[in-house]
Design a protein around this motif. Structure first.
Motif, mmCIF file in Angstrom:
data_model
loop_
_atom_site.group_PDB
_atom_site.id
_atom_site.type_symbol
_atom_site.label_atom_id
_atom_site.label_comp_id
_atom_site.label_asym_id
_atom_site.label_seq_id
_atom_site.Cartn_x
_atom_site.Cartn_y
_atom_site.Cartn_z
ATOM 1 N N PHE A 148 0.826 -1.213 0.000
ATOM 2 C CA PHE A 148 0.000 0.000 0.000
ATOM 3 C C PHE A 148 0.860 1.261 0.000
ATOM 4 N N SER A 149 2.046 1.171 0.578
ATOM 5 C CA SER A 149 2.974 2.303 0.651
ATOM 6 C C SER A 149 2.294 3.552 1.233
ATOM 7 N N PRO A 150 1.878 3.472 2.496
ATOM 8 C CA PRO A 150 1.082 4.564 3.067
ATOM 9 C C PRO A 150 1.895 5.829 3.312
ATOM 10 N N ASN A 151 1.186 6.945 3.322
ATOM 11 C CA ASN A 151 1.769 8.222 3.751
ATOM 12 C C ASN A 151 1.572 8.457 5.242
ATOM 13 N N TYR A 152 0.585 7.753 5.834
ATOM 14 C CA TYR A 152 0.261 7.894 7.257
ATOM 15 C C TYR A 152 -0.194 6.537 7.779
ATOM 16 N N CYS A 153 0.132 6.252 9.038
ATOM 17 C CA CYS A 153 -0.295 5.003 9.665
ATOM 18 C C CYS A 153 -0.992 5.284 10.996
ATOM 19 N N PHE A 154 -2.100 4.573 11.242
ATOM 20 C CA PHE A 154 -2.836 4.656 12.497
ATOM 21 C C PHE A 154 -2.832 3.267 13.138
ATOM 22 N N ASN A 155 -2.239 3.173 14.310
ATOM 23 C CA ASN A 155 -2.113 1.927 15.056
ATOM 24 C C ASN A 155 -3.154 1.963 16.181
ATOM 25 N N LEU A 156 -4.205 1.141 16.078
ATOM 26 C CA LEU A 156 -5.404 1.305 16.899
ATOM 27 C C LEU A 156 -5.470 0.273 18.019
ATOM 28 N N HIS A 157 -5.594 0.767 19.252
ATOM 29 C CA HIS A 157 -5.553 -0.093 20.438
ATOM 30 C C HIS A 157 -6.569 0.351 21.491
ATOM 31 N N LEU A 238 -0.373 6.316 17.408
ATOM 32 C CA LEU A 238 -0.984 5.322 18.277
ATOM 33 C C LEU A 238 -2.264 5.896 18.862
ATOM 34 N N PHE A 239 -3.370 5.186 18.681
ATOM 35 C CA PHE A 239 -4.652 5.521 19.295
ATOM 36 C C PHE A 239 -4.888 4.535 20.437
ATOM 37 N N GLU A 240 -5.266 5.031 21.597
ATOM 38 C CA GLU A 240 -5.595 4.172 22.730
ATOM 39 C C GLU A 240 -6.997 4.529 23.220
#
Length: 368
Positions: A148-157, A238-240
């Motif tokens: 996908f070669s993302p420009n942004y990443c969201f790591n959801l927890h 990182l989302f918590e």
């Protein structure tokens, strides 16, 4: 800007509660047609499918994944709500999809989700497998990232109920982090962009849950996926999802995560990151661990070995029973003084009504 009061129009009510597995989400996923693209990206240790959903045709590519830890389902529900919003074909949704392309893995760890555990079926924490990539789920995540070669990443927890904001008696209902990329916790252009986006989300959340947004610990660990992606120069967040008052099913928190996701994507789509300075990120108080689920004051009434102002704290264990989660209290600590911790529920053992509630929960028998 979208009117947040419309949220209930987009909430996926077929998926609620803490126990969320592939079986729970497949009905909604299969309802997605054009312009959504649903695919099986790979399979887990126990051969469960790992689903991916793509939507949008904009130049800014945002990659997010949830339930890397199988018992952390709040952000999965919020991601489904986001898809539901984008499905509604409003002018606002169409505008966003013209500016961004999303790739979403709703449940990265379907075996852990099924068993309601943090780990995968090989008892590996996938968020400590970023370098070894020893697990099929880790390999799916990495391959999707590369393809996908993302420009942004969201790591959801999700995070536990023990977290508060700073030193205040405020639950950390939502927490964020721009992960570190080195031991010195230095800034880079990519990490700074992640901080700008977090500041934007905090700006919106303060209108809704003032004082209930925290900043997660930024200790560096290259084995964590967020740190690893940040090391590669991709702004990663990182989302918590944490606790809201009396919201153990995390349905209110789900709403705030959804609104955070919307704000982040809207900020990226319209390139408004510079509207939210880095100092606003650093103003977000760091998390502490000062909450307990039940705080018993004057606990000497139940335990005669304690002094008059001693307390007992109880924490809930989340137990999977007959496809639902029940919350079972256990003693965390005895004999500390009043004021050391905050309680999501505080009980005075000298109060008759409080004692009746304790008895209804069978807590006196637990302490004896």
């Amino acid at each position: 800007m979208w009117d947040y009061t419309n949220y209930l129009n987009y909430k996926v009510t077929t998926v609620e509660g803490r126990y969320v597995t592939n079986t729970h989400i497949e009905g909604f996923l299969n309802s997605l047609d054009d312009p959504f693209h649903l695919e099986v990206l790979g399979r887990s240790v126990e051969e469960r499918p790992i689903y991916g959903i793509s939507v949008g045709h904009g130049a800014k590519r945002v990659f997010m994944w949830s339930q890397m830890h199988g018992n952390e389902s709040t952000t999965t529900k919020a991601a489904l709500d986001l898809l539901s919003f984008l499905k509604n074909e409003s002018s606002l949704a169409s505008e966003l999809l013209g500016k961004v392309t999303l790739k979403i893995i709703p449940i990265l760890n379907p075996d852990g989700a099924n068993a309601y555990t943090r780990f995968n079926a090989n008892q590996i924490d996938l968020n400590r497998d970023a370098q070894k990539k020893s697990q099929p789920e880790s390999q799916v995540l990495r391959k999707t990232f590369e393809d996908f070669s993302p420009n942004y990443c969201f790591n959801l927890h999700d995070q536990r109920t023990i977290f508060n904001v700073g030193k205040k008696e405020r639950p950390a209902t939502v927490s964020f982090l721009a992960p570190s990329f080195d031991e010195g916790r230095n800034n880079s252009s990519s990490r700074s962009v992640a901080m700008n986006i977090i500041a934007a989300m905090d700006y919106e959340l303060q209108k809704l849950i003032p004082g209930q947004v925290g900043r997660f610990d930024d200790s560096f660990n290259p084995n964590c996926v967020g740190d690893a992606f940040q090391m590669e120069g991709i702004p990663t967040i990182l989302f918590e999802a944490g606790h809201y008052h009396e919201d153990y099913q995390r349905e209110k928190t789900r709403e705030y995560i959804f609104k955070s996701l919307y704000k982040a994507i809207d900020t990226i789509a319209h390139e408004r990151m510079n509207n939210y300075p880095l100092e606003d990120y650093y103003k977000i108080p760091e998390n502490n661990k000062l909450y307990v689920d039940i705080l018993l004051e004057n606990a000497y009434v139940l335990d005669k070995s304690l002094r008059e102002n001693d307390c007992i704290s109880l924490i809930y264990k989340e137990i999977l029973t007959k496809n639902r989660i029940i919350f079972v209290p256990f003693i965390a600590e005895k004999g500390f003084r009043t004021g050391q911790y905050f309680g999501h529920k505080t009980v005075d053992c000298l109060n008759k009504e409080d004692m009746q509630w304790l008895s209804s929960q069978k807590i006196p028998e637990l302490i004896k």
